[in-house]
Design a protein around this motif. Structure first.
Motif, PDB file in Angstrom:
ATOM      1  N   SER A  52       2.022 -42.127 -32.757  1.00 16.93           N
ATOM      2  CA  SER A  52       1.502 -40.029 -33.365  1.00 16.93           C
ATOM      3  C   SER A  52       1.082 -39.047 -31.972  1.00 16.93           C
ATOM      4  O   SER A  52       0.999 -38.126 -31.687  1.00 16.93           O
ATOM      5  CB  SER A  52       0.104 -40.406 -34.290  1.00 16.93           C
ATOM      6  OG  SER A  52       1.058 -41.407 -35.421  1.00 16.93           O
TER       7      SER A  52
ATOM      8  N   ALA B  25       3.806 -38.294 -29.786  1.00 12.80           N
ATOM      9  CA  ALA B  25       4.036 -37.783 -30.486  1.00 12.80           C
ATOM     10  C   ALA B  25       3.608 -36.359 -30.460  1.00 12.80           C
ATOM     11  O   ALA B  25       4.113 -35.208 -29.917  1.00 12.80           O
ATOM     12  CB  ALA B  25       4.651 -37.576 -32.083  1.00 12.80           C
ATOM     13  N   LEU B  26       2.388 -36.194 -30.674  1.00 14.61           N
ATOM     14  CA  LEU B  26       1.548 -34.677 -30.799  1.00 14.61           C
ATOM     15  C   LEU B  26       1.887 -34.004 -29.283  1.00 14.61           C
ATOM     16  O   LEU B  26       1.835 -32.681 -28.832  1.00 14.61           O
ATOM     17  CB  LEU B  26       0.259 -34.905 -30.828  1.00 14.61           C
ATOM     18  CG  LEU B  26      -0.069 -33.608 -31.302  1.00 14.61           C
ATOM     19  CD1 LEU B  26       0.129 -32.977 -32.300  1.00 14.61           C
ATOM     20  CD2 LEU B  26      -1.699 -33.468 -31.321  1.00 14.61           C
TER      21      LEU B  26
ATOM     22  N   GLN C 190       6.258 -41.030 -39.396  1.00 13.87           N
ATOM     23  CA  GLN C 190       6.251 -39.261 -39.867  1.00 13.87           C
ATOM     24  C   GLN C 190       4.927 -38.080 -40.017  1.00 13.87           C
ATOM     25  O   GLN C 190       4.629 -37.273 -40.167  1.00 13.87           O
ATOM     26  CB  GLN C 190       7.381 -39.656 -40.676  1.00 13.87           C
ATOM     27  CG  GLN C 190       8.698 -40.260 -40.058  1.00 13.87           C
ATOM     28  CD  GLN C 190       9.535 -40.151 -41.178  1.00 13.87           C
ATOM     29  OE1 GLN C 190       9.754 -40.528 -41.980  1.00 13.87           O
ATOM     30  NE2 GLN C 190      11.281 -40.703 -40.658  1.00 13.87           N
TER      31      GLN C 190
ATOM     32  N   VAL D 236      10.375 -37.386 -34.350  1.00 14.03           N
ATOM     33  CA  VAL D 236      10.056 -38.647 -34.517  1.00 14.03           C
ATOM     34  C   VAL D 236      10.668 -39.817 -34.273  1.00 14.03           C
ATOM     35  O   VAL D 236      10.201 -40.199 -32.900  1.00 14.03           O
ATOM     36  CB  VAL D 236       9.529 -39.444 -35.811  1.00 14.03           C
ATOM     37  CG1 VAL D 236       9.041 -40.514 -36.020  1.00 14.03           C
ATOM     38  CG2 VAL D 236       8.958 -38.471 -36.646  1.00 14.03           C
TER      39      VAL D 236
ATOM     40  N   THR E  96       2.466 -37.358 -38.267  1.00 11.21           N
ATOM     41  CA  THR E  96       2.621 -35.876 -36.822  1.00 11.21           C
ATOM     42  C   THR E  96       2.720 -34.778 -37.683  1.00 11.21           C
ATOM     43  O   THR E  96       2.285 -33.688 -37.113  1.00 11.21           O
ATOM     44  CB  THR E  96       4.027 -36.368 -36.534  1.00 11.21           C
ATOM     45  OG1 THR E  96       4.163 -37.806 -35.727  1.00 11.21           O
ATOM     46  CG2 THR E  96       4.980 -35.702 -35.811  1.00 11.21           C
TER      47      THR E  96
END
Length: 509
Positions: free
Chosen positions: A309, A312-313, A454, A355, A457
């Motif tokens: 995560s 992802a960011l 998911q 993702v 995010t």
């Protein structure tokens, strides 16, 4: 140094050298091993791995091809960096590669392989896997604990909002959320997001367990384990003793309370009391089995999700156009008057593509957990000896230029319906992206892990805009990797959360 000690050390070194020469000669007699680099005497290729083995092995593949041979000490190792070759190992020959190689660290941590991740393939593994699937990872269990996920996500949003825009280390905040989701499902209570000595102790233990993720040279060279040259065994033993005492207290407290909220620990305690033979082979639930399984679930389930995560960011901050597109999709489905819910996720195709792209570039375990050849076999025309250790370089497969256009670019659109990889999933069916592994030993927590990444995010980008500290620019964000049990960032992501929803949306948090 006493003469007897000197004699013992010399005898040990001589024995090691003789064993090495024997194994080297034996390997040379097998003429059809895959190609690979020459290694050092005794140590083999271990010194060549560096501090980022996933990158080193990807580099070696450019010289020796997508299937090559190494030697860790006296042990044969096969590495693949190709999706097509990986599918042969994990699909065609899956049954032959369903065991794990022995490891001193795993032996200590898992009470002599009483867990699910490192236990030999067989009846105990099937029993533990079924237990976790039914009570944690099945569709029914996922539905039962949906409220838990949504409540903990709302608490995360509340904590971030209450910082009033102060700088936060995102990985730490997300780790609390993930651990508390697992804690409530497994133990029936939060473990990180509460005040008190117990929570801090558990948090420290989990972090320490994850940090001791290095190769132990004693596992690969017979006769030197007792020296503990790297100090790994000593560290693991110390952590394990403290972990064992802490979990004993957890189990005792749970038994005394006689509480049963449907959490996994209550189920296992009930099975232990009944003393049922769960496999027909004398396999029963004991305290050590419970503690080993809890260790698996927390160590494998927290850091993998939080680190993914965080990646992802970081990627979304680096690509403002993609972040804006994702926020627009979520706003269209959810609006700005409430938080994202678990049931919104299937209606967010661009989120799912984002993702997938994160898992492709930043798989939580860049090198798959090793497997062991139960019998000799032939793959790609090469002889693979019995007891060879298999390593699948998941990180390299996700960056293979023969598969991916512009493989180093963050491009979620490749997974959209009109993209060139529209039909690829991350659930072990398509070997181009296998962040959870594949075959029999695929990660049993895949369904929860995927949903949590998911959900996290979507929640983080929907609830907040993210501003980097003064002087930092998105396109210059440090994306260097640190190798360990999970793929971490060398520089943890720190940013200022700025609320972007209506005030009503945050009331539930």
């Amino acid at each position: 140094m006493e003469i007897s000690t000197v004699f013992l050390l010399l005898s040990t070194l001589l024995s090691i050298l003789l064993v090495y020469l024997f194994f080297s000669a034996n390997s040379r007699s097998v003429r059809n091993l895959p190609p690979g680099p020459w290694g050092w005497p005794i140590l083999g290729n271990l010194p060549q791995l560096g501090d980022k083995p996933h990158q080193t092995l990807a580099s070696l593949a450019r010289t020796y091809g997508p299937l090559f041979h190494l030697r860790y000490g006296v042990k044969d190792v096969i590495v693949t960096t190709s999706s097509s070759v990986a599918s042969q190992f994990l699909k065609t020959f899956d049954a032959n590669f369903s065991d794990r190689p022995p490891s001193t660290g795993a032996d200590i941590h898992t009470y002599s392989y009483k867990d699910m991740i490192f236990v030999p393939y067989g009846s105990r593994w099937r029993m533990l896997r079924k237990l976790c699937f039914v009570h944690l990872f099945s569709n029914k269990a996922m539905h039962i604990f949906r409220r838990v996920r949504e409540e903990e996500m709302a608490l995360l949003v509340g904590r971030l909002k209450n910082t009033n825009g102060e700088l936060v280390r995102l990985g730490e905040e997300v780790n609390v959320c993930v651990a508390d989701v697992l804690g409530r499902a497994i133990l029936g209570k939060r473990v990180f997001g509460v005040k008190g000595k117990g929570a801090e102790t558990f948090k420290k233990l989990i972090m320490e367990m994850l940090e001791v993720g290095v190769f132990d040279i004693g596992d690969f060279i017979p006769g030197i384990g007792w020296l503990d040259i790297q100090g790994v065994v000593g560290k693991i033993t110390d952590i394990h003793k403290r972990y064992d005492m802490f979990l004993d207290d957890i189990i005792t407290e749970h038994e005394r309370s006689q509480k049963d909220d449907g959490d996994l620990l209550s189920v296992m305690i009930g099975m232990k009391k009944k003393k049922e033979d769960l496999t027909g082979e004398g396999e029963m639930i004991t305290d050590n089995v419970i503690k080993a399984l809890l260790g698996d679930l927390f160590s494998a389930g927290t850091d993998t999700t939080s680190s993914t995560s965080e990646w992802a960011l970081a990627e979304l901050i680096r690509h403002p156009d993609i972040l804006e597109h994702l926020q627009g999709e979520i706003d269209d489905v959810v609006g700005r008057d409430r938080l994202v819910s678990d049931t919104d996720l299937p209606n967010l195709p661009f989120l799912q593509a984002v993702v997938k792209e994160v898992f492709r570039l930043h798989p939580p375990t860049p090198l798959s957990l090793p497997r062991l050849a139960s019998e000799s076999c032939e793959i790609q025309g090469y002889h693979i000896p019995k007891n060879t250790m298999l390593i699948v370089n998941v990180w390299a497969i996700g960056r293979d230029p023969d598969i991916w256009t512009e493989p180093l670019e963050f491009r979620p659109s490749r997974f959209l319906p009109d993209g060139d990889h529209a039909n690829i999933d991350v659930k072990g069916n398509d070997f181009e992206v296998i962040p959870f592994g594949a075959g029999r030993r695929i990660c049993p927590g895949m369904s929860l892990g995927l949903k949590m990444v998911q959900f996290l995010t979507a929640t983080l980008v929907h609830s907040f805009n993210w501003k980097l500290p003064d002087g930092e620019f998105p396109d210059k964000l440090n994306m260097e990797e640190s190798f360990g049990m999970t793929l971490q960032r060398v520089v943890p992501l720190a940013a200022h959360p700025q609320p972007r929803l209506s005030s009503d949306a945050y009331k539930s948090s």
